[in-house]
Design an enzyme around this catalytic site. Sequence first.
Site, short mmCIF file in Angstrom:
data_model
loop_
_atom_site.label_atom_id
_atom_site.label_comp_id
_atom_site.label_asym_id
_atom_site.label_seq_id
_atom_site.Cartn_x
_atom_site.Cartn_y
_atom_site.Cartn_z
N ASP A 1 -31.70 -25.24 -6.16
CA ASP A 1 -31.39 -23.86 -6.51
C ASP A 1 -32.63 -23.01 -6.26
O ASP A 1 -33.71 -23.34 -6.78
CB ASP A 1 -30.97 -23.79 -7.98
CG ASP A 1 -30.58 -22.41 -8.46
OD1 ASP A 1 -30.73 -21.43 -7.71
OD2 ASP A 1 -30.12 -22.29 -9.62
N HIS B 1 -26.72 -24.59 -8.26
CA HIS B 1 -26.40 -23.41 -9.06
C HIS B 1 -24.89 -23.37 -9.32
O HIS B 1 -24.08 -23.64 -8.44
CB HIS B 1 -26.82 -22.15 -8.29
CG HIS B 1 -26.91 -20.94 -9.14
ND1 HIS B 1 -27.99 -20.64 -9.93
CD2 HIS B 1 -26.02 -19.94 -9.35
CE1 HIS B 1 -27.79 -19.51 -10.57
NE2 HIS B 1 -26.60 -19.06 -10.25
N SER C 1 -27.13 -18.14 -15.33
CA SER C 1 -27.46 -17.35 -14.15
C SER C 1 -27.83 -15.92 -14.58
O SER C 1 -28.78 -15.73 -15.33
CB SER C 1 -26.30 -17.38 -13.16
OG SER C 1 -26.68 -16.87 -11.91
#
Length: 304
Positions: free
Chosen positions: A244, A274, A147
Site C-alpha cells: 500500500d 489497501h 483509509s
Amino acid sequence: MQITDPEVLRFIADTQAVYPDEANHASTAENRRMYDAMCAVFRQPRPEGLPVADAVVAGVPVRRYTPTGSEARPFLLYSHGGGFVVGGLDSHDDVCAELAVATGCEVISVDYRLMPEHPFPAQIDDVSAVWEAETAQGRAGIAIGDSAGGNLSAALCFRMRRTGGAMPLAQVLIYPGLGGPTDAPSYTENAEAPMLRAKDVLAYRKTMSPEALEIRRTDPEAAPLVARSFDGLPPAFIVTADVDPLRDDGPAYQAALQAAGIRADWRNEPQLVHGYLRARHCSHRAGTSFRAICDWINAALAPA
C-alpha cells in the site's frame, strides 16, 4: 512487492472485476457507482439479532449498531474510507456490524459529506459534530476509521485538543492516509500496488480545492502528520497494509506519538493490500487482522 498469498490474489481479482483500478480516475458519479457495486459483492449479512437503526445526529446521518449491554461500554465512532469521495453507510455496514458484536460497543457510523461537492473541512466538521453531540451526553468513545476515515479519526483528536472538547479514549486507524510525504519508500515500492496505486492517491488529492490543498501543508485537522506537536493526544492502534503506498504514514505517526510520550502500537500486515477489511471472510490474513483490531479495542477498554 510481490503478492503470493492465493486468498489475497483471489480477493484482488474479485475486486478488480467490479471496481477496476481506473475507477479512481473516472467521473465522481461513475466512481461511486462502481465502488458501491464492489462493496455489495463483499457485503456480509449482519450478525443475527443485532439492533441497527438509521438516525440523524447534529444534522448528520448516522447508523447505530447497538448490541445488548453496549450502554455500559464506550461507543465507537466509525468514519468510513473512500478517499473522501466514495463510500457511505452501506459500504461499511457489515464491518461496523461485526465490530459492534466483537467489542460489545455501540458503533456509530458517520455518513459525512463527500468531496468534491463538499470541500474540506466539511468531512471533519461532520465527524466532530456527531462526536460532540454524543459526548455531550456524558458518553466516552473511541475514534476508529479506515483509509480516509483513519485520517478523520486522527483529525478528530487534533480538533478536540484545539477546541477543548472531549478527547477520544483512543484512536484506531486502519490503513490510514495521514498526509505523509509522497516520496516515502512505500510510494516507490508500492507505486503500482493493486487496489490503490500511488497515482490513485494523488488523483484523490486533486479532488480537493486549492484552498484545502494549501491547508494540508500546515493543519493537522487535514493532514495529521504535519502537526508541530503531538502532545495530549490519546493512545493509538495503527494498522497498515504492507502492499500500500500509504503504508509509511502508519509508522511515521507512531513515531511522532511515541516521541510525545503517548502509547502507539503499530501492526503492519504482510501481503495485504489497501481495503483488505472487505476480505476478512475470504482471507485468513485479513480475518486475523480484523480480530486483532477488535482485540486491541477490548484490551484498551478492559478494567485496569
